[in-house]
Design an enzyme around this catalytic site. Structure first.
Site, mmCIF file in Angstrom:
data_model
loop_
_atom_site.group_PDB
_atom_site.id
_atom_site.type_symbol
_atom_site.label_atom_id
_atom_site.label_comp_id
_atom_site.label_asym_id
_atom_site.label_seq_id
_atom_site.Cartn_x
_atom_site.Cartn_y
_atom_site.Cartn_z
ATOM 1 N N LEU A 61 -6.049 25.046 -138.213
ATOM 2 C CA LEU A 61 -6.688 26.204 -138.837
ATOM 3 C C LEU A 61 -7.742 26.883 -137.959
ATOM 4 O O LEU A 61 -8.457 27.771 -138.418
ATOM 5 C CB LEU A 61 -7.288 25.848 -140.200
ATOM 6 N N CYS A 62 -7.845 26.470 -136.719
ATOM 7 C CA CYS A 62 -8.774 27.109 -135.788
ATOM 8 C C CYS A 62 -8.081 28.335 -135.189
ATOM 9 O O CYS A 62 -6.942 28.248 -134.736
ATOM 10 C CB CYS A 62 -9.145 26.108 -134.701
ATOM 11 N N HIS A 63 -8.758 29.479 -135.209
ATOM 12 C CA HIS A 63 -8.174 30.703 -134.667
ATOM 13 C C HIS A 63 -7.946 30.583 -133.158
ATOM 14 O O HIS A 63 -8.829 30.112 -132.447
ATOM 15 C CB HIS A 63 -9.101 31.899 -134.913
ATOM 16 N N MET A 99 -16.132 25.924 -131.745
ATOM 17 C CA MET A 99 -15.119 24.869 -131.663
ATOM 18 C C MET A 99 -14.624 24.690 -130.231
ATOM 19 O O MET A 99 -14.359 23.568 -129.799
ATOM 20 C CB MET A 99 -13.950 25.155 -132.609
ATOM 21 N N GLU A 100 -14.539 25.777 -129.491
ATOM 22 C CA GLU A 100 -14.103 25.689 -128.100
ATOM 23 C C GLU A 100 -15.133 24.938 -127.257
ATOM 24 O O GLU A 100 -14.768 24.107 -126.410
ATOM 25 C CB GLU A 100 -13.837 27.086 -127.536
ATOM 26 N N ASP A 114 -11.831 7.591 -120.069
ATOM 27 C CA ASP A 114 -10.547 7.163 -119.503
ATOM 28 C C ASP A 114 -10.679 6.779 -118.030
ATOM 29 O O ASP A 114 -10.111 5.780 -117.591
ATOM 30 C CB ASP A 114 -9.505 8.267 -119.664
#
Length: 142
Positions: A61-63, A99-100, A114
């Site tokens: 749901l993230c644009h 969000m990015e 990692d």
């Protein structure tokens, strides 16, 4: 998804930060570029930038956004015993870039983990957070 069709396109910026706590021995290996998987800073930076550009593929749901600028920086903090990660994302759009920026830091932190896991089983990814956002309805800064 939230309907942003009625919103104006504006310049927007978001910054995020995070930290990967690890042993002093691991920090020494990073500083001397002796990790078995290669140069931690170059690889984690590229991973974070790539992740920011693919955020809508990772977060439901993230644009999807046309990202104008992404920077990810990493630095050793001997005093706090870890690697600090910062990101900045800039766009011209109808919704923010928070969000990015958070995704860039998160994936860079996962990459640090990692790349170091063979020499340090006790690492902890912590304090991933939004530091600042500008543009849109409201601004935010810690």
């Amino acid at each position: 998804m939230v309907d942003v069709s009625g919103k104006a396109v504006t310049s927007r910026m978001a910054r995020a930060a995070g930290f990967v706590r690890m042993s002093a021995n691991t920090l020494d290996l990073i500083s001397r570029k002796l990790l078995p998987k290669g140069n931690l800073f170059e690889i984690a930076k590229i991973a974070g930038i790539t992740a920011a550009k693919k955020t809508s593929d990772l977060v439901p749901l993230c644009h999807p956004l046309a990202v104008n600028f992404v920077d990810v920086s990493l630095k050793v903090n001997m005093e706090a015993c870890g690697v600090e990660i910062d990101s900045e994302v800039r766009i011209e759009g109808k919704t923010g870039a928070e969000m990015e920026a958070l995704t860039a830091v998160s994936v860079a932190a996962l990459t640090v983990y990692d790349m170091c896991k063979a020499v340090d089983k006790g690492m902890v990814i912590e304090h991933v957070r939004l530091v600042e956002k500008r543009g849109g309805k409201s601004d935010y800064a810690v």
